[in-house]
Structures are given as C-alpha cells and as structure tokens.
Design an enzyme around this catalytic site. Structure first.
Site, short mmCIF file in Angstrom:
data_model
loop_
_atom_site.label_atom_id
_atom_site.label_comp_id
_atom_site.label_asym_id
_atom_site.label_seq_id
_atom_site.Cartn_x
_atom_site.Cartn_y
_atom_site.Cartn_z
N CYS A 53 0.84 -1.21 0.00
CA CYS A 53 0.00 0.00 0.00
C CYS A 53 0.87 1.25 0.00
CB CYS A 53 -0.92 -0.04 1.22
SG CYS A 53 -1.80 1.50 1.55
N CYS A 56 0.11 3.71 2.85
CA CYS A 56 0.59 3.14 4.12
C CYS A 56 2.08 3.41 4.28
CB CYS A 56 0.36 1.64 4.17
SG CYS A 56 -1.37 1.15 4.06
#
Length: 124
Positions: A53, A56
């Site tokens: 991600c 993230c």
C-alpha cells in the site's frame, strides 16, 4: 537517519526511545496486544496497513515520528497480510483504530499527516 537502523523498513517500524511503538508479528501477537490494551486500559492507536500500500508506506515514517511526540499512547503497526485472521474486517489501508480505557473509541481511514496528528492529539 543514523547508523542505528532508525530508518523504517518497508512495512516495519524501528523501536523508538520511549518503547511505545511496536509491530505486530502475527495473529497471536496482535491478539496479545489487544488483550494488553483491554487489561491495562492503555490509550493506544493501531495502524493497519500493508507493505504493498503506497499510502501506508508514506505515512509510516510520520506514525513513527508521532509516537515520540505522544509518549503516553501505545503505537502499534499491524500488516494485514501478516495478521490475516485478526485483520479480516479491515477493508481499507491504512486504517487507524484508537483505544481508550480498553475500548475502541474512534477510527480514521486513509493518510494525511496533519489529520493523524490532530486525531492523536484528540486521544492523548
């Protein structure tokens, strides 16, 4: 970043000086963390993310820095791929869950350094 390995690896966090930052190493470890949060009633934030991600990975260094600014909060990073059983209800990454008195009291979806700082301030 110093030679002490302070730079966060992809999807992993270094330990900070206060010791209030940890990475869940699997489902059993995350269950133990939940249990500790409930029993000790320690204010905590859990960052659910994934190594694949992009958002993230962008917010992970900020999460680490903020753990030093809020030493009374426990900061936990849990990779959804490393903890598939305990994170099966997480639908978006990153997701942040905030705990007070052993209970989840708030959640935040997505990134944003200022958003995260403000939410942590609110719960500290």
């Amino acid at each position: 970043m110093g030679e002490g390995g302070e730079k966060a690896e992809r999807g992993k966090l270094p330990v900070n000086e206060q010791g209030n930052l940890m990475t869940a190493t699997g489902d059993e470890n995350l269950k133990d963390i939940f249990h500790t949060i409930r029993i000790t009633k320690t204010p905590a934030v859990i960052n659910y993310g994934a190594s694949w991600c992009h958002v993230c990975n962008q917010i992970l260094p900020t999460f680490w820095e903020l753990s030093k600014k809020f030493p009374k909060l426990s900061f936990v990073y849990a990779d959804i791929d490393e903890c598939p059983e305990t994170t099966q209800n997480i639908r978006y990454t990153p997701t942040f869950h905030f705990y007070r008195d052993g209970e989840r009291v708030d959640e935040m979806f997505g990134g944003g350094d200022e958003r995260l700082h403000d939410r942590l301030w609110l719960h500290s």
